[in-house]
Design a protein around this motif. Structure first.
Motif, mmCIF file in Angstrom:
data_model
loop_
_atom_site.group_PDB
_atom_site.id
_atom_site.type_symbol
_atom_site.label_atom_id
_atom_site.label_comp_id
_atom_site.label_asym_id
_atom_site.label_seq_id
_atom_site.Cartn_x
_atom_site.Cartn_y
_atom_site.Cartn_z
ATOM 1 N N VAL A 197 -2.585 -4.010 63.825
ATOM 2 C CA VAL A 197 -1.125 -3.973 63.616
ATOM 3 C C VAL A 197 -0.597 -2.715 64.287
ATOM 4 N N PRO B 40 14.692 -2.447 59.222
ATOM 5 C CA PRO B 40 14.321 -3.452 58.230
ATOM 6 C C PRO B 40 12.946 -3.180 57.627
ATOM 7 N N SER B 41 12.669 -3.879 56.554
ATOM 8 C CA SER B 41 11.370 -3.757 55.892
ATOM 9 C C SER B 41 10.257 -4.069 56.884
ATOM 10 N N GLY C 224 8.260 0.201 60.049
ATOM 11 C CA GLY C 224 7.367 1.324 60.308
ATOM 12 C C GLY C 224 7.901 2.656 59.788
ATOM 13 N N SER D 273 7.952 4.106 56.688
ATOM 14 C CA SER D 273 7.046 4.907 55.857
ATOM 15 C C SER D 273 5.859 5.400 56.672
HETATM 16 N N1 LIG Z 1 -2.520 0.979 55.517
HETATM 17 C C1 LIG Z 1 -2.099 -0.059 56.250
HETATM 18 N N2 LIG Z 1 -2.980 -0.979 56.711
HETATM 19 C C2 LIG Z 1 -2.564 -1.997 57.477
HETATM 20 N N3 LIG Z 1 -1.279 -2.221 57.820
HETATM 21 C C3 LIG Z 1 -0.353 -1.371 57.383
HETATM 22 C C4 LIG Z 1 -0.722 -0.246 56.566
HETATM 23 N N4 LIG Z 1 0.411 0.444 56.273
HETATM 24 C C5 LIG Z 1 1.435 -0.218 56.873
HETATM 25 N N5 LIG Z 1 0.973 -1.308 57.540
HETATM 26 C C6 LIG Z 1 1.789 -2.254 58.337
HETATM 27 O O1 LIG Z 1 2.578 -1.496 59.236
HETATM 28 C C7 LIG Z 1 3.884 -2.043 59.344
HETATM 29 C C8 LIG Z 1 4.930 -0.990 58.968
HETATM 30 O O2 LIG Z 1 4.837 -0.702 57.572
HETATM 31 P P1 LIG Z 1 5.740 0.408 56.855
HETATM 32 O O3 LIG Z 1 5.270 0.511 55.456
HETATM 33 O O4 LIG Z 1 5.719 1.647 57.668
HETATM 34 O O5 LIG Z 1 7.173 -0.265 56.907
HETATM 35 P P2 LIG Z 1 8.560 0.254 56.281
HETATM 36 O O6 LIG Z 1 9.525 0.290 57.410
HETATM 37 O O7 LIG Z 1 8.337 1.497 55.522
HETATM 38 O O8 LIG Z 1 8.961 -0.944 55.313
HETATM 39 P P3 LIG Z 1 9.750 -0.891 53.886
HETATM 40 O O9 LIG Z 1 11.201 -0.762 54.238
HETATM 41 O O10 LIG Z 1 9.452 -2.236 53.311
HETATM 42 O O11 LIG Z 1 9.216 0.249 53.101
HETATM 43 C C9 LIG Z 1 3.905 -3.270 58.451
HETATM 44 O O12 LIG Z 1 3.638 -4.391 59.254
HETATM 45 C C10 LIG Z 1 2.764 -3.022 57.489
HETATM 46 O O13 LIG Z 1 2.225 -4.236 57.034
#
Ligand SMILES: Nc1ncnc2c1ncn2[C@@H]1O[C@H](COP(=O)(O)OP(=O)(O)OP(=O)(O)O)[C@@H](O)[C@H]1O
Ligand SMILES: [Mg+2]
Length: 328
Positions: free
Chosen positions: A18, A39-40, A43, A45
């Motif tokens: 990923v 959006p959720s 990336g 976090s």
């Molecule tokens: N430890 C991990 N192992 C595998 N994939 C991961 C891991 N952490 C995040 N991902 C993947 O990386 C991508 C980004 O995730 P991230 O948590 O950074 O999104 P986000 O923008 O913070 O979302 P949200 O608004 O829902 O918090 C997603 O596709 C997630 O499934």
């Protein structure tokens, strides 16, 4: 200053790799507040975890005050991390310790004597507007007050950078406002560089100097607020100047007009709209002041025959007109 250069993070899972961050280059000038929206799953976090090196980037540089943290060995990293304050959605205070002891905790851990640590903690509580509440336990404080204790704690080690991951998403509107006021105050009084991850455009509108939109691990739009809102029709301009939601089942307006005080006064735009043919309806509109600019958006409904003429008339006057198929 925070500088990210070609930052990449790849997660390997059973289902394959990923690309959570796919080449992020970003520069946040010192003492400014930058918002990251998206959006959720975009990336957000992962980006903040890579900034603190809680997660090792697969490639790229994370420079804070000129030093590339991604290139440091673990031991040096630990001392560098003190230059980064973190505020999370859930504050995670110690329930059995008072506010002042919570704020003093990171100082105590790094060896500061109790009296000095508590004195510093009291000063920080005063800075976040909680003077006199140092003796309260977390359960005796509201959600917004707890979040402010969290900000004071993040400031204890005198960081130059403050990272906030969804600091207000568990709070109501008025409390969010208070927390953002504190963020702005520490930005101004301590000269801190702040990065706020949020899914709320309202947060960006209230405190950010600049903003980036993250989508599928990439930055798709980025810039100072004044610049992105005048990129008419762009995703951030549309989100920062939102129109009221259309009721489900009701067709969307056919034309969209955007302007800012860079080119037009509101009065001029209203005159141009009033001059349109009788069968042009103004369905929705908003005018506001952001980054010192007056910015506005209107949605128009025109009958099919008149449409081409209306678009031409408005464009000749110099207004930005988007037709739905052009609108992103
Ligand atoms: N430890 C991990 N192992 C595998 N994939 C991961 C891991 N952490 C995040 N991902 C993947 O990386 C991508 C980004 O995730 P991230 O948590 O950074 O999104 P986000 O923008 O913070 O979302 P949200 O608004 O829902 O918090 C997603 O596709 C997630 O499934
Ligand atoms: Mg997240």
């Amino acid at each position: 200053m925070i500088e990210l250069e070609e930052l990449r993070k790849e997660f390997r899972t059973n289902a394959g790799a990923v690309q959570a961050l796919d080449g992020i280059t970003l520069r946040v000038p010192a003492s400014t507040i930058h918002g990251i929206v998206g959006p959720s799953g975009a990336g957000k976090s992962t980006l903040i975890r890579c900034l603190t090196l809680l997660e090792r980037p697969t490639a790229g540089a994370v420079r804070i005050g000129g030093e590339d943290l991604a290139a440091l060995p673990e031991r040096q990293l630990r001392s560098q991390r003190r230059r980064i304050g973190m505020v999370f959605q859930h504050v995670n205070l110690f329930d059995s310790r008072t506010a002042v002891a919570n704020v003093a905790y990171p100082l105590r851990v790094s060896g500061v004597p109790k009296a000095a640590a508590h004195a510093r903690a009291e000063e920080l509580l005063q800075l976040v507007g909680l003077d006199g509440r140092g003796g309260s336990y977390p359960a005796q404080l509201s959600g917004g007050q707890q979040q402010r204790v969290g900000i004071a704690r993040a400031l204890a080690s005198q960081p130059s950078v403050l990272l906030c991951d969804e600091p207000s998403s568990a709070l109501d509107w008025a409390t969010t406002r208070q927390v953002l006021e504190v963020v702005k105050k520490v930005n101004l009084t301590l000269g801190l560089t702040v990065l706020i991850i949020t899914h709320e455009m309202a947060v960006v509108r209230q405190v950010c100097d600049s903003v980036s939109l993250l989508s599928r691990g990439r930055i798709v739009q980025s810039g100072p607020i004044g610049e992105v809102v005048t990129a008419y029709g762009s995703p951030l301009a549309r989100e920062l100047i939102p129109l009221a939601a259309t009721p489900v089942g009701q067709a969307r307006a056919q034309l969209e007009v955007s302007f800012s005080s860079v080119d037009f006064s509101t009065r001029q735009v209203l005159r141009l709209l009033a001059d349109l043919s009788e069968d042009t309806a103004i369905e929705a509109g908003t005018i506001e002041t952001l980054a010192g600019l007056r910015v506005g958006r209107f949605q128009l409904v025109v009958n099919a025959d008149g449409r081409e003429g209306v678009v031409k008339q408005l464009r000749q006057a110099g207004l930005f007109v988007a037709e739905p198929e052009e609108a992103p």
